[in-house]
Design a protein around this motif. Sequence first.
Motif, PDB file in Angstrom:
ATOM      1  N   GLY A 149       0.810  -1.216   0.000  1.00 24.79           N
ATOM      2  CA  GLY A 149       0.000   0.000   0.000  1.00 24.79           C
ATOM      3  C   GLY A 149       0.833   1.250   0.000  1.00 24.79           C
ATOM      4  N   ALA A 150       0.284   2.308   0.585  1.00 22.60           N
ATOM      5  CA  ALA A 150       0.911   3.623   0.547  1.00 22.60           C
ATOM      6  C   ALA A 150       2.330   3.586   1.108  1.00 22.60           C
ATOM      7  CB  ALA A 150       0.071   4.626   1.331  1.00 22.60           C
ATOM      8  N   ASN A 151       3.178   4.424   0.520  1.00 24.55           N
ATOM      9  CA  ASN A 151       4.546   4.553   1.007  1.00 24.55           C
ATOM     10  C   ASN A 151       4.571   5.010   2.466  1.00 24.55           C
ATOM     11  OD1 ASN A 151       7.518   5.013   0.721  1.00 24.55           O
ATOM     12  ND2 ASN A 151       6.914   7.143   0.969  1.00 24.55           N
ATOM     13  N   ARG A 152       3.686   5.956   2.792  1.00 19.09           N
ATOM     14  CA  ARG A 152       3.541   6.438   4.174  1.00 19.09           C
ATOM     15  C   ARG A 152       2.054   6.548   4.492  1.00 19.09           C
ATOM     16  NH1 ARG A 152       6.711  11.974   4.259  1.00 19.09           N
ATOM     17  NH2 ARG A 152       6.194  11.920   6.484  1.00 19.09           N
ATOM     18  N   TYR A 153       1.695   6.132   5.700  1.00 17.58           N
ATOM     19  CA  TYR A 153       0.305   6.199   6.147  1.00 17.58           C
ATOM     20  C   TYR A 153       0.308   6.893   7.502  1.00 17.58           C
ATOM     21  CZ  TYR A 153      -4.404   4.639   7.533  1.00 17.58           C
ATOM     22  OH  TYR A 153      -5.722   4.582   7.937  1.00 17.58           O
TER      23      TYR A 153
ATOM     24  N   LEU B  18       1.210  11.816 -15.509  1.00 15.80           N
ATOM     25  CA  LEU B  18       2.160  12.907 -15.321  1.00 15.80           C
ATOM     26  C   LEU B  18       3.482  12.447 -14.709  1.00 15.80           C
ATOM     27  CD1 LEU B  18      -0.440  15.424 -13.892  1.00 15.80           C
ATOM     28  CD2 LEU B  18       0.843  15.758 -16.017  1.00 15.80           C
ATOM     29  N   ASN B  19       3.575  11.158 -14.385  1.00 15.36           N
ATOM     30  CA  ASN B  19       4.754  10.639 -13.688  1.00 15.36           C
ATOM     31  C   ASN B  19       5.008  11.422 -12.400  1.00 15.36           C
ATOM     32  OD1 ASN B  19       6.919   8.850 -13.326  1.00 15.36           O
ATOM     33  ND2 ASN B  19       8.361  10.241 -14.321  1.00 15.36           N
ATOM     34  N   ALA B  20       3.947  11.672 -11.667  1.00 14.91           N
ATOM     35  CA  ALA B  20       4.006  12.465 -10.439  1.00 14.91           C
ATOM     36  C   ALA B  20       3.688  11.602  -9.221  1.00 14.91           C
ATOM     37  CB  ALA B  20       3.005  13.623 -10.519  1.00 14.91           C
ATOM     38  N   GLU B  21       4.144  12.049  -8.057  1.00 12.89           N
ATOM     39  CA  GLU B  21       3.757  11.407  -6.809  1.00 12.89           C
ATOM     40  C   GLU B  21       2.319  11.801  -6.465  1.00 12.89           C
ATOM     41  OE1 GLU B  21       5.373   9.149  -5.426  1.00 12.89           O
ATOM     42  OE2 GLU B  21       7.513   9.445  -5.671  1.00 12.89           O
ATOM     43  N   LEU B  22       1.733  11.056  -5.525  1.00 15.26           N
ATOM     44  CA  LEU B  22       0.346  11.291  -5.142  1.00 15.26           C
ATOM     45  C   LEU B  22       0.227  11.361  -3.623  1.00 15.26           C
ATOM     46  CD1 LEU B  22      -2.705  11.392  -6.031  1.00 15.26           C
ATOM     47  CD2 LEU B  22      -2.741   8.915  -5.663  1.00 15.26           C
ATOM     48  N   LEU B  23      -0.365  12.448  -3.137  1.00 14.94           N
ATOM     49  CA  LEU B  23      -0.700  12.572  -1.716  1.00 14.94           C
ATOM     50  C   LEU B  23      -2.219  12.566  -1.616  1.00 14.94           C
ATOM     51  CD1 LEU B  23       0.909  14.994   0.868  1.00 14.94           C
ATOM     52  CD2 LEU B  23      -1.515  14.406   0.943  1.00 14.94           C
ATOM     53  N   VAL B  24      -2.764  11.689  -0.780  1.00 17.08           N
ATOM     54  CA  VAL B  24      -4.215  11.508  -0.700  1.00 17.08           C
ATOM     55  C   VAL B  24      -4.749  11.989   0.637  1.00 17.08           C
ATOM     56  CG1 VAL B  24      -6.114   9.861  -0.775  1.00 17.08           C
ATOM     57  CG2 VAL B  24      -4.119   9.508  -2.233  1.00 17.08           C
TER      58      VAL B  24
ATOM     59  N   ARG C 274       2.636   3.041  -9.228  1.00 20.64           N
ATOM     60  CA  ARG C 274       2.989   3.563  -7.907  1.00 20.64           C
ATOM     61  C   ARG C 274       1.781   3.529  -6.983  1.00 20.64           C
ATOM     62  NH1 ARG C 274       6.116   9.280  -9.119  1.00 20.64           N
ATOM     63  NH2 ARG C 274       7.430   8.569 -10.841  1.00 20.64           N
ATOM     64  N   ALA C 275       2.055   3.262  -5.714  1.00 18.38           N
ATOM     65  CA  ALA C 275       1.054   3.479  -4.674  1.00 18.38           C
ATOM     66  C   ALA C 275       1.124   4.950  -4.266  1.00 18.38           C
ATOM     67  CB  ALA C 275       1.350   2.583  -3.480  1.00 18.38           C
ATOM     68  N   PRO C 276       0.130   5.458  -3.537  1.00 22.90           N
ATOM     69  CA  PRO C 276       0.246   6.829  -3.044  1.00 22.90           C
ATOM     70  C   PRO C 276       1.536   7.035  -2.245  1.00 22.90           C
ATOM     71  CG  PRO C 276      -1.992   6.038  -2.745  1.00 22.90           C
ATOM     72  CD  PRO C 276      -1.178   4.865  -3.212  1.00 22.90           C
ATOM     73  N   PHE C 277       2.149   8.184  -2.432  1.00 20.96           N
ATOM     74  CA  PHE C 277       3.345   8.527  -1.671  1.00 20.96           C
ATOM     75  C   PHE C 277       2.999   8.691  -0.199  1.00 20.96           C
ATOM     76  CE2 PHE C 277       5.761  12.068   0.221  1.00 20.96           C
ATOM     77  CZ  PHE C 277       7.031  11.493   0.241  1.00 20.96           C
ATOM     78  N   LEU C 278       1.836   9.272   0.065  1.00 24.11           N
ATOM     79  CA  LEU C 278       1.418   9.546   1.441  1.00 24.11           C
ATOM     80  C   LEU C 278      -0.102   9.586   1.517  1.00 24.11           C
ATOM     81  CD1 LEU C 278       1.981  10.536   4.382  1.00 24.11           C
ATOM     82  CD2 LEU C 278       2.141  12.854   3.449  1.00 24.11           C
ATOM     83  N   THR C 279      -0.638   8.940   2.541  1.00 26.21           N
ATOM     84  CA  THR C 279      -2.073   9.002   2.819  1.00 26.21           C
ATOM     85  C   THR C 279      -2.260   9.618   4.198  1.00 26.21           C
ATOM     86  OG1 THR C 279      -2.515   7.020   1.498  1.00 26.21           O
ATOM     87  CG2 THR C 279      -4.193   7.661   3.088  1.00 26.21           C
ATOM     88  N   LEU C 280      -3.016  10.713   4.261  1.00 27.34           N
ATOM     89  CA  LEU C 280      -3.259  11.426   5.522  1.00 27.34           C
ATOM     90  C   LEU C 280      -4.699  11.189   5.970  1.00 27.34           C
ATOM     91  CD1 LEU C 280      -1.552  14.905   4.886  1.00 27.34           C
ATOM     92  CD2 LEU C 280      -0.669  13.003   6.246  1.00 27.34           C
ATOM     93  N   VAL C 281      -4.861  10.479   7.069  1.00 27.45           N
ATOM     94  CA  VAL C 281      -6.189  10.132   7.585  1.00 27.45           C
ATOM     95  C   VAL C 281      -6.408  10.889   8.890  1.00 27.45           C
ATOM     96  CG1 VAL C 281      -7.664   8.252   8.389  1.00 27.45           C
ATOM     97  CG2 VAL C 281      -6.091   7.873   6.482  1.00 27.45           C
ATOM     98  N   ASP C 282      -7.138  11.986   8.804  1.00 24.78           N
ATOM     99  CA  ASP C 282      -7.414  12.821   9.974  1.00 24.78           C
ATOM    100  C   ASP C 282      -8.745  12.376  10.575  1.00 24.78           C
ATOM    101  OD1 ASP C 282      -8.236  14.916  11.725  1.00 24.78           O
ATOM    102  OD2 ASP C 282      -6.906  16.317  10.679  1.00 24.78           O
ATOM    103  N   SER C 283      -8.668  11.638  11.664  1.00 27.79           N
ATOM    104  CA  SER C 283      -9.888  11.037  12.226  1.00 27.79           C
ATOM    105  C   SER C 283     -10.860  12.091  12.744  1.00 27.79           C
ATOM    106  CB  SER C 283      -9.533  10.045  13.342  1.00 27.79           C
ATOM    107  OG  SER C 283      -8.706  10.649  14.315  1.00 27.79           O
ATOM    108  N   LYS C 284     -10.369  13.234  13.175  1.00 28.10           N
ATOM    109  CA  LYS C 284     -11.275  14.303  13.621  1.00 28.10           C
ATOM    110  C   LYS C 284     -12.043  14.871  12.431  1.00 28.10           C
ATOM    111  CE  LYS C 284     -11.390  18.626  16.249  1.00 28.10           C
ATOM    112  NZ  LYS C 284     -10.569  19.653  16.968  1.00 28.10           N
ATOM    113  N   PHE C 285     -11.341  15.144  11.347  1.00 28.58           N
ATOM    114  CA  PHE C 285     -11.980  15.624  10.119  1.00 28.58           C
ATOM    115  C   PHE C 285     -13.000  14.620   9.605  1.00 28.58           C
ATOM    116  CE2 PHE C 285     -11.192  15.756   5.297  1.00 28.58           C
ATOM    117  CZ  PHE C 285     -12.240  16.632   5.065  1.00 28.58           C
TER     118      PHE C 285
END
Length: 355
Positions: free
Chosen positions: A10-14, A102-108, A140-151
């Motif tokens: 999965g994601a590079n960073r979670y 685009l050969n770009a990284e992905l932040l989700v 590629r998997a996502p470079f970073l996935t940000l899961v804000d539980s409050k949001f």
Amino acid sequence: MDITTEVRPGANRYVSGEGILHDLTSYLDDFKKIAVITGEKSFDAFQQYYQKKLSYPIYRYDGSSSHENAVELANNIEQADLILAIGSGRVIDTSKMAAEELNAELLVIPTLISNCAPFTPIVAVYHPDRTFKSIGYMKRAPFLTLVDSKFLLATPTEYFVAGIGDTLAKWYEIEGITRNLQDEQKSAYVRLGIASAKAIQELLIQDAIPAIEDLKQRRSSAAFTRVTDTIVGLAGETGGFAASFGRSAGAHAIHDGLSFLNSTHHQLHGKKVAYGILVQLAHTKNLAEIQKLKSFYLATGLPLKLKDLNVLDTSKEALAPVINHAASSNETFNLVDSAITPDQIYQAIQLVESL
């Protein structure tokens, strides 16, 4: 090379936690050219929570999760070293395809808890008319996935319930695929996938109902956080570990078939998958398991009948697009039964409808 058989956890960073989105700029420091892909409602929800202006160009997807729209967005963006995806499943999958173009990284940044799209390198590709086309595998998997539980406490309950349904399928689909494998056919990673899928099922049965209540009350809790990380992260890990043994089987094939009925286009992915679990279990004669799941489905609001998905005509003629697609050779029901036929799927549906 067959990318579908690779172990891709999965994601590079979670990163998961309360309030982490307020540190967003620190995660973007290493990138020079950033473009945002989002939707109208998704971005509104994000802005209400984040309350700071993003100084990057913002592009809206067209709602289809089609390759055509991803290419159009990539052409409009022209160049980026990071795509910032803000939204739920279709926004995220569109962003994955555009990032690859685009050969770009992905932040989700997921704005809803409804599936594992924020975590995986896999996309559900639809035609521009929103009928299902295929499963796509990104390099590629996502470079970073940000899961804000409050949001994510702002997630509408029906989306959270759909996410629970989609994630519950992990156990039933991997069990359906691997039940007839000999021990020597189960690699170390397939065994890990089976174990993780079983842990997912047990966690959801234990925590999903209180987590739904916590969400309704907009109340942060350990159960809500566990279910959130299960839907987003652990579900993706299962498919990542077990590859084609742990991604899709009969339940998702039924979902894909249902996408050909216009009346289901506004029904959420996970709810259609949840109904597909019952159809798969009916086909494999696991009627006792269906009975066990009934109380869970009733308590969570998952669909037990086609009428719960706005499908009122259950005749064979009306369901022909569903059963023909679900039984086709390029669908995943055949991973459970290589000889599956449209008639057998129709019989399984009728059995579910009669229970």
